[in-house]
Every structure is written in C-alpha cells, then in structure tokens.
Design a protein around this motif. Sequence first.
Motif, short mmCIF file in Angstrom:
data_model
loop_
_atom_site.label_atom_id
_atom_site.label_comp_id
_atom_site.label_asym_id
_atom_site.label_seq_id
_atom_site.Cartn_x
_atom_site.Cartn_y
_atom_site.Cartn_z
N ASN A 13 0.93 -1.06 -0.03
CA ASN A 13 -0.06 -0.07 0.06
C ASN A 13 0.96 1.26 -0.04
N ARG A 14 2.17 1.33 0.85
CA ARG A 14 2.72 2.47 0.94
C ARG A 14 4.22 2.18 0.65
N HIS A 35 -1.48 1.07 -7.48
CA HIS A 35 -2.70 1.63 -6.60
C HIS A 35 -1.78 1.91 -5.17
N GLN A 80 0.62 3.80 -2.72
CA GLN A 80 1.00 5.32 -2.33
C GLN A 80 2.55 5.39 -2.21
N GLU A 111 5.92 7.43 -2.15
CA GLU A 111 6.59 8.66 -1.82
C GLU A 111 8.16 8.62 -2.09
N GLN A 160 3.10 10.09 -5.50
CA GLN A 160 2.19 11.05 -4.97
C GLN A 160 2.76 12.22 -4.17
#
Length: 106
Positions: free
Chosen positions: A2-3, A31, A33, A35, A53
């Motif tokens: 997810n991240r 999908h 995230q 960084e 993002q």
Amino acid sequence: MNRILVIRGGAIGDFILTLPALKALRDACPHAQIEILGLQAHCGLAEDRFYAQAVRSIEYGPLSSFFAKNSELPAEFGKLFASFDSIISYLYDPDRSLKKTCAAVG
C-alpha cells in the motif's frame, strides 16, 4: 503493497536514471502510495506525476540523525518510516546504519 518509500540522494543525473525504476515500480504497484525522499530540487521531476504522490526533502535537518551511526531517529520519523510497507533506498550505506535504523522502526 500500500505504501512505498523510495530514498534517492545523489546528483540530478542519478535521479534521472532512477525514473525508469520508479515507472516500473508504479506499473507493478499501480494503486500504491509512493513517496520519494530525496533532494527537493531533483524530486520536482517526479512530483505530481505518475511516479509518486508525494516527495519529501532529504535535506530536512532533523533527518540527519537517520544517517548517523548509533544515533536515534526522532519519534516523528520513526512513526513515518514505520508507516511504509516497503522502503527502497538508493543511498550508499557501507556501515548499514540506514538499514539498521529502518529495521529498528519497522
């Protein structure tokens, strides 16, 4: 996943050479995230595009402890780094202090 946090230092050319890897990561995890923690001037190439993002400046003063041997990471950053499912670092880390710090918070 997810991240995902991608840590990238170095010169502008180094960052540019990382863009295909960021695209492959985005293609593999559409999908997620993503960084980027890097030099603010270079991260602008990926900011607000499909690569990531969000971007964070690696030049932020309190982050210096993250790169020092036997130092403690401020609690706010421990929580931040622990919030990522995966951290990919392109930084030179010969004494593995970065890896040890990430392992300690995750």
